[in-house]
Design a protein around this motif. Structure first.
Motif, short mmCIF file in Angstrom:
data_model
loop_
_atom_site.label_atom_id
_atom_site.label_comp_id
_atom_site.label_asym_id
_atom_site.label_seq_id
_atom_site.Cartn_x
_atom_site.Cartn_y
_atom_site.Cartn_z
N PHE A 297 0.80 -1.23 0.00
CA PHE A 297 0.00 0.00 0.00
C PHE A 297 0.83 1.28 0.00
N THR A 298 2.11 1.17 0.32
CA THR A 298 2.94 2.39 0.37
C THR A 298 3.90 2.52 -0.80
N SER A 299 4.19 1.42 -1.49
CA SER A 299 5.19 1.47 -2.56
C SER A 299 4.79 2.39 -3.70
N LYS A 300 3.48 2.51 -3.98
CA LYS A 300 3.03 3.37 -5.07
C LYS A 300 3.18 4.85 -4.74
N LYS A 301 3.25 5.17 -3.46
CA LYS A 301 3.38 6.56 -3.04
C LYS A 301 4.78 6.83 -2.49
N SER A 302 5.74 6.09 -2.99
CA SER A 302 7.10 6.20 -2.47
C SER A 302 7.65 7.61 -2.65
N ALA A 303 8.24 8.12 -1.58
CA ALA A 303 8.87 9.45 -1.62
C ALA A 303 10.38 9.32 -1.53
N ALA A 304 10.91 8.27 -2.12
CA ALA A 304 12.35 8.02 -2.06
C ALA A 304 13.11 9.15 -2.74
N PRO A 305 14.31 9.46 -2.24
CA PRO A 305 15.14 10.47 -2.91
C PRO A 305 15.33 10.13 -4.39
N LYS A 306 15.28 11.13 -5.25
CA LYS A 306 15.29 10.89 -6.69
C LYS A 306 16.59 10.23 -7.17
N ALA A 307 17.69 10.54 -6.51
CA ALA A 307 18.97 9.99 -6.95
C ALA A 307 19.38 8.76 -6.14
N LEU A 308 18.43 8.18 -5.40
CA LEU A 308 18.75 7.02 -4.59
C LEU A 308 19.21 5.85 -5.44
N GLY A 309 20.39 5.34 -5.14
CA GLY A 309 20.93 4.19 -5.85
C GLY A 309 21.75 4.54 -7.07
N ASP A 310 21.79 5.81 -7.42
CA ASP A 310 22.55 6.24 -8.61
C ASP A 310 23.97 6.63 -8.20
N PRO A 311 24.98 5.95 -8.73
CA PRO A 311 26.35 6.38 -8.44
C PRO A 311 26.58 7.79 -8.96
N TYR A 312 27.32 8.58 -8.21
CA TYR A 312 27.55 9.97 -8.63
C TYR A 312 28.83 10.05 -9.44
N ASP A 313 28.68 10.46 -10.71
CA ASP A 313 29.82 10.66 -11.59
C ASP A 313 29.91 12.15 -11.89
N GLN A 314 30.93 12.77 -11.38
CA GLN A 314 31.06 14.22 -11.48
C GLN A 314 31.10 14.70 -12.92
N GLY A 315 31.55 13.85 -13.81
CA GLY A 315 31.68 14.27 -15.21
C GLY A 315 30.40 14.16 -16.00
N LYS A 316 29.37 13.50 -15.45
CA LYS A 316 28.12 13.32 -16.21
C LYS A 316 27.01 14.13 -15.57
N ARG A 317 26.15 14.67 -16.40
CA ARG A 317 25.01 15.46 -15.91
C ARG A 317 23.75 15.05 -16.65
#
Length: 317
Positions: A297-317
């Motif tokens: 019942f909560t997964s459809k309304k997930s408010a997870a951070p948008k970049a959650l799980g995304d490795p941060y690559d300083q050279g890519k935008r």
């Protein structure tokens, strides 16, 4: 009323450690780093905290020993979190795989060391940490028996950590940067803030809280380390999702799941439930069924951070 106080106290014994671990997950995931390694870090913290008790209990006891063990448990959690942080942040490894590897490593390593240390996988300790009554406060009607009788100082620690977390996230520069790292790390980098440093700090804090929670979940319900925390680390992840990555919601979610676990563990001591004719397997299933229902019942309304799980690559935008 005695039964009410008993259930309430048992609920606190579970809710506070779950809250602390879930808050640890909140720090990590708010920064954009998935941390399903909470289970393994809890095992690590439980092991080293209890080993500390085992070694020092001959010369130390009571709250001082408990505090020392908590510090060791938190530090051990940080050490294991370093592995997850390096793999996830510096090496851009899959964060889920990194967490899974830690969850597999921690129980095996701790049981192996326990056998070397004590010839069996169990490490015993003497529970001298329960505070039967807090003078003066325990005499307050109702509240005295609920919060100041048969308690552990971990309850106070958990409440303090909740307040501190709310303050950090909402009132400090670090909290703002932490949330930005999980929502839009490139914008944070453009503002001149080191995204990787923020994420490293968050994951290390997460490790400290998870290691602490591993010890605190073991002490009230056992007198030895046995190589497991019974899946409570995964439950903390469910609590974090149910709480929508918000501290107060996480606190309420911890209470909800703690009640389910308390009923599952203590139904035989509750006459109404014991004599209801309902099979014991039903009570044992309650926490897991509750978890599935809540996530559906909560997964459809997930408010997870948008970049959650995304490795941060300083050279890519």
């Amino acid at each position: 009323m005695d039964m009410f106080y008993f259930i309430f106290q048992q609920t606190l014994y579970i809710a506070i450690p779950l809250l602390i671990v879930a808050l640890g997950g909140l720090f990590s995931e708010r920064s954009g780093v998935v941390n399903i390694a909470l289970e393994g870090i809890m095992v690590f913290g439980s092991f080293f905290g209890i080993v500390t008790m085992f070694i020092l209990q001959g010369s130390m006891s009571g709250q001082l020993l408990f505090i020392v063990a908590m510090l060791v448990a938190a530090l051990s959690g940080v050490l294991l979190a370093v592995v997850h942080a390096f793999a996830s942040i510096n090496m851009n490894a899959d964060q889920t795989i990194s967490g899974t590897a830690i969850n597999m490593f921690a129980p095996a390593f701790t049981v192996f060391v326990a056998r070397l240390f004590n010839n069996v996988k169990e490490i015993p300790f003497k529970n001298t940490f329960l505070i039967r009554k807090i003078p003066g406060l325990s005499d307050i009607p109702v509240i005295g028996r609920m919060f100041f009788t048969n308690v552990y100082i971990s309850t106070l620690v958990g409440i303090i950590l909740l307040i501190v977390t709310i303050y950090i996230l909402n009132k400090t520069r670090f909290g703002l940067r932490l949330k930005a790292a999980g929502e839009n790390p490139h914008a944070l980098d453009a503002a001149g803030v080191n995204v990787k440093k923020i994420r490293w700090t968050a994951v290390l804090v997460s490790g400290a809280l998870a290691g602490l929670g591993g010890l605190l979940i073991t002490v009230p319900v056992s007198t030895s380390f046995s190589g497991t925390v019974n899946g409570y680390g995964f439950l903390a992840v469910a609590i974090l999702i149910f709480g929508q990555w918000k501290p107060l919601n996480v606190f309420l979610s911890s209470l909800f799941f703690a009640v389910a676990l308390t009923i599952s563990n203590t139904y035989s001591a509750i006459p109404v439930l014991l004599n209801s004719g309902i099979p014991e397997q039903f009570y044992k299933m309650i926490p897991y069924v509750a978890t599935l229902i809540v996530l559906i019942f909560t997964s459809k309304k997930s408010a997870a951070p948008k970049a959650l799980g995304d490795p941060y690559d300083q050279g890519k935008r």
